[in-house]
Write an enzyme that holds these catalytic residues in place. Structure first.
Site, short mmCIF file in Angstrom:
data_model
loop_
_atom_site.label_atom_id
_atom_site.label_comp_id
_atom_site.label_asym_id
_atom_site.label_seq_id
_atom_site.Cartn_x
_atom_site.Cartn_y
_atom_site.Cartn_z
CB SER A 110 -1.10 -0.05 1.10
OG SER A 110 -0.33 0.10 2.39
CB THR A 134 8.85 -11.53 -13.69
OG1 THR A 134 9.85 -12.38 -14.11
CG2 THR A 134 8.63 -10.51 -14.87
CD GLU A 136 2.89 -8.08 -16.51
OE1 GLU A 136 2.11 -7.22 -16.46
OE2 GLU A 136 3.13 -9.13 -16.74
#
Length: 182
Positions: A110, A134, A136
């Protein structure tokens, strides 16, 4: 399916590697990385940045995959600038090994989300997964954001899922070491 508590996570981290219930997170999590039912994971040092394409489209074929990204190493103490509305690929600093009866979910911390960074990884981590996760990493703000390797970026929630069948293919459960991000 039940979420593992911090005590259960710590117990599994102490088991010998030969124990089928053992959990591995390396480097070992610091005390402050543990929450009630999760473990915070840090951002690694290797990133893949998108390249500008010469054509007005992207074709996800085998020939073009290698030309999509530029690999960047960012040492500890330095940072990577993620432009507004851009996504980069990164990885966790920690290498994890899940036993066959545990799955995980990685969520954006958060404190990181409040900086308009969203970890858009496939959140489900399959039993028997091995590797750095991994990530993104998307900057959804209108301003560039700095990413610092070693900073806590996500929280890993672990769930006991029961015994898995044998024969899960290696490609479905193995991640990439931190130094070989693809």
């Amino acid at each position: 399916m039940s979420v593992l508590t911090t005590d259960e996570i710590r117990q599994r981290l102490l088991l010998k590697l030969s124990d089928p219930s053992s959990l591995v997170i390396t480097p070992p999590p610091r005390q402050e990385a543990f929450d009630r039912e999760s473990v915070d994971l840090r951002l690694g040092r290797n990133f893949l940045l998108p390249r500008t394409m010469h054509q007005p489209y992207f074709s996800p074929d085998r020939d073009s995959r290698a030309s999509l990204h530029t690999e960047v190493f960012v040492p500890f103490g330095k940072y990577l600038v993620v432009p507004a509305h851009q996504t980069v690929l990164g990885a966790t600093l920690e290498y994890i090994k899940l036993p066959s009866d545990v799955a995980g979910e990685i969520l954006t911390k958060s404190s990181v989300a409040r900086t308009f960074i969203v970890v858009e990884t496939a959140p489900w981590v399959h039993p028997e997964y091995r590797g750095c996760l991994t990530l993104e990493i998307a900057n959804v703000s209108n301003t560039p954001v700095l990413l610092y390797p070693g900073r806590y970026i996500g929280q890993l929630i672990l769930m006991e899922v029961g015994r898995r069948r044998k024969g899960l293919s290696a490609s479905k459960r193995r991640g990439r070491p931190e130094r070989k991000l693809e």
